[in-house]
Design a protein around this motif. Structure first.
Motif, mmCIF file in Angstrom:
data_model
loop_
_atom_site.group_PDB
_atom_site.id
_atom_site.type_symbol
_atom_site.label_atom_id
_atom_site.label_comp_id
_atom_site.label_asym_id
_atom_site.label_seq_id
_atom_site.Cartn_x
_atom_site.Cartn_y
_atom_site.Cartn_z
ATOM 1 N N ASN A 1 9.056 7.914 5.318
ATOM 2 C CA ASN A 1 9.528 9.288 5.467
ATOM 3 C C ASN A 1 9.597 9.683 6.939
ATOM 4 O OD1 ASN A 1 10.312 11.903 4.412
ATOM 5 N ND2 ASN A 1 8.301 12.622 5.063
ATOM 6 N N ALA A 2 8.582 9.298 7.711
ATOM 7 C CA ALA A 2 8.579 9.627 9.131
ATOM 8 C C ALA A 2 9.748 8.963 9.858
ATOM 9 C CB ALA A 2 7.254 9.202 9.761
ATOM 10 N N VAL A 3 9.969 7.703 9.594
ATOM 11 C CA VAL A 3 11.035 6.955 10.278
ATOM 12 C C VAL A 3 12.410 7.519 9.947
ATOM 13 C CG1 VAL A 3 12.251 4.733 10.261
ATOM 14 C CG2 VAL A 3 9.785 4.811 10.641
ATOM 15 N N ALA B 1 0.839 -1.202 0.000
ATOM 16 C CA ALA B 1 0.000 0.000 0.000
ATOM 17 C C ALA B 1 0.873 1.252 0.000
ATOM 18 C CB ALA B 1 -0.937 0.022 1.213
ATOM 19 N N PHE B 2 0.274 2.370 -0.434
ATOM 20 C CA PHE B 2 0.958 3.663 -0.436
ATOM 21 C C PHE B 2 1.443 4.060 0.943
ATOM 22 C CE2 PHE B 2 -3.191 4.879 1.060
ATOM 23 C CZ PHE B 2 -2.964 5.966 1.884
ATOM 24 N N LYS B 3 0.875 3.475 1.978
ATOM 25 C CA LYS B 3 1.194 3.853 3.356
ATOM 26 C C LYS B 3 2.692 3.773 3.666
ATOM 27 C CE LYS B 3 -2.905 4.491 5.489
ATOM 28 N NZ LYS B 3 -3.248 5.675 6.284
ATOM 29 N N PHE B 4 3.407 2.921 2.937
ATOM 30 C CA PHE B 4 4.835 2.787 3.219
ATOM 31 C C PHE B 4 5.569 4.089 2.957
ATOM 32 C CE2 PHE B 4 9.238 1.667 2.033
ATOM 33 C CZ PHE B 4 9.639 1.094 3.238
ATOM 34 N N ALA C 1 1.356 -2.012 9.344
ATOM 35 C CA ALA C 1 2.332 -2.826 8.612
ATOM 36 C C ALA C 1 3.406 -1.960 7.985
ATOM 37 C CB ALA C 1 1.610 -3.655 7.548
ATOM 38 N N ALA C 2 3.001 -0.829 7.421
ATOM 39 C CA ALA C 2 3.961 0.061 6.771
ATOM 40 C C ALA C 2 4.970 0.622 7.766
ATOM 41 C CB ALA C 2 3.217 1.195 6.073
ATOM 42 N N LEU C 3 4.486 1.045 8.937
ATOM 43 C CA LEU C 3 5.405 1.600 9.934
ATOM 44 C C LEU C 3 6.329 0.513 10.472
ATOM 45 C CD1 LEU C 3 6.135 4.235 11.386
ATOM 46 C CD2 LEU C 3 4.647 3.506 13.259
ATOM 47 N N ALA C 4 5.799 -0.685 10.652
ATOM 48 C CA ALA C 4 6.642 -1.785 11.120
ATOM 49 C C ALA C 4 7.757 -2.076 10.124
ATOM 50 C CB ALA C 4 5.787 -3.029 11.338
ATOM 51 N N LEU C 5 7.422 -2.095 8.828
ATOM 52 C CA LEU C 5 8.439 -2.362 7.810
ATOM 53 C C LEU C 5 9.436 -1.205 7.734
ATOM 54 C CD1 LEU C 5 9.647 -3.996 5.520
ATOM 55 C CD2 LEU C 5 7.925 -2.996 3.980
ATOM 56 N N ALA C 6 8.933 0.022 7.793
ATOM 57 C CA ALA C 6 9.840 1.166 7.749
ATOM 58 C C ALA C 6 10.807 1.145 8.927
ATOM 59 C CB ALA C 6 9.034 2.460 7.740
#
Length: 341
Positions: free
Chosen positions: A80-82, A72-75, A104-109
């Motif tokens: 960017n935040a991470v 998803a685009f969420k990554f 999921a995106a924040l976990a992967l980032a």
């Protein structure tokens, strides 16, 4: 785009805006985000289909964010935040609340930077989505299924761990990161008459507004949302943010409440909303599968459904569509597709 429990249980009562001292993002932040996430995020393709062009009566350019990392685009925003964090702050980790794509995106980032990630998840969340969040290395923390409980749990974790809060759609770093999807689309597809994006909390839409204002001010921004969660359309109609909707839609990623800063950005940009029935959204999902050979979630397909349902608005135009995610519960597909027959 987060799942059903991201907004379906209660009217939001906790803050959903950045602190007053935090400025809203600008286009320079989108450009900085593009450079920052380039080593980690995919530059997703733009897909075309002559058959869908003929059905829609316009030229469609699909930005394939369902092929982004984590699906998803969420990554983009999470990454960017991470990677915006200084070393000392990053070492303390990040925290958010989500039971779907943002978690999921924040976990992967966080994994790309090898830092801790805490995700507060509501009771009753979909097991497959929680498994995906855990698989990327996040620590899951359960809470009651209300926005207030989720916000409170995040604050408790932030104080206990020192982790940085990364809100799913009001964080300026997240909004700027999401804007990179539109920036890439414009670079690949060229001038567009219109851009159609799904809208839930408004992170993707807010980022799109920033990119369009700077690079394509003549491109109309349309926000697609389901009839059963049409708070953005109502907010724009009233000229004030509406938060009392109880969502009822198969578009589980669009059940979130439009953020306060996001509403302000979209209002100033002159974005307009299009409301779509779930049955039309599922039919559009089937069309993308049949003619593009791509499986996207209903919260993505709503954008194509909005174009097909409003042929007079888009006739003969060059139209960009962001396919925002592809994290589909495969076991639920037979029942879902039956809705669109």
């Amino acid at each position: 785009m987060d799942t059903a429990h991201d907004a379906a249980t209660a009217t939001p009562s906790a803050p959903d805006a950045p602190p007053a001292c935090t400025p809203l993002p600008g286009f320079d932040d989108v450009l900085a985000a593009a450079a920052r996430i380039a080593p980690h995020a995919h530059a997703t393709p733009v897909l075309r289909s002559r058959t869908l062009d003929a059905l829609a009566g316009c030229e469609l350019h699909f930005k394939a964010e369902h092929l982004q990392r984590s699906g998803a685009f969420k990554f983009r925003g999470a990454c960017n935040a991470v990677w915006s964090l200084g070393d000392a702050g990053a070492a303390r980790g990040v925290v958010t609340h989500s039971s779907g794509n943002h978690g999921a995106a924040l976990a992967l980032a966080a994994r790309t930077r090898r830092i801790p990630c805490h995700v507060v998840v509501p009771e009753g969340a979909v097991a497959a989505k929680l498994a995906a969040i855990a698989a990327y290395g996040a620590t899951l923390h359960r809470c009651a299924p209300t926005i207030a409980d989720r916000e409170a749990a995040c604050e408790q974790l932030r104080r206990a761990t020192g982790a940085e809060l990364v809100h799913p759609y009001t964080d300026p770093r997240v909004i700027a990161g999401q804007g990179t999807a539109t920036l890439e689309l414009l670079c690949t597809a060229g001038p567009l008459d219109a851009l159609v994006v799904p809208v839930g909390g408004g992170g993707l839409a807010g980022g799109a507004a920033l990119a369009l204002a700077a690079r394509a001010p003549g491109t109309a921004l349309w926000l697609a949302e389901p009839t059963g969660a049409a708070e953005t359309a109502e907010s724009l109609r009233r000229g004030e943010r509406v938060t009392g909707f109880l969502p009822d839609t198969v578009c589980d990623g669009l059940r979130g409440t439009l953020g306060a800063p996001n509403f302000g950005m979209l209002s100033r940009h002159g974005a307009q909303a299009l409301v779509v029935d779930d049955a039309d959204t599922v039919r559009a999902m089937r069309l993308v599968w049949r003619h593009c050979k791509q499986l996207v979630e209903p919260s993505s397909a709503v954008a194509l459904a909005a174009v097909l349902a409003n042929p007079e608005r888009f006739a003969g135009q060059r139209v960009g569509i962001v396919l925002s995610g592809g994290n589909v519960d495969l076991d639920a597909l037979p029942g879902l597709f039956a809705l669109g027959r």
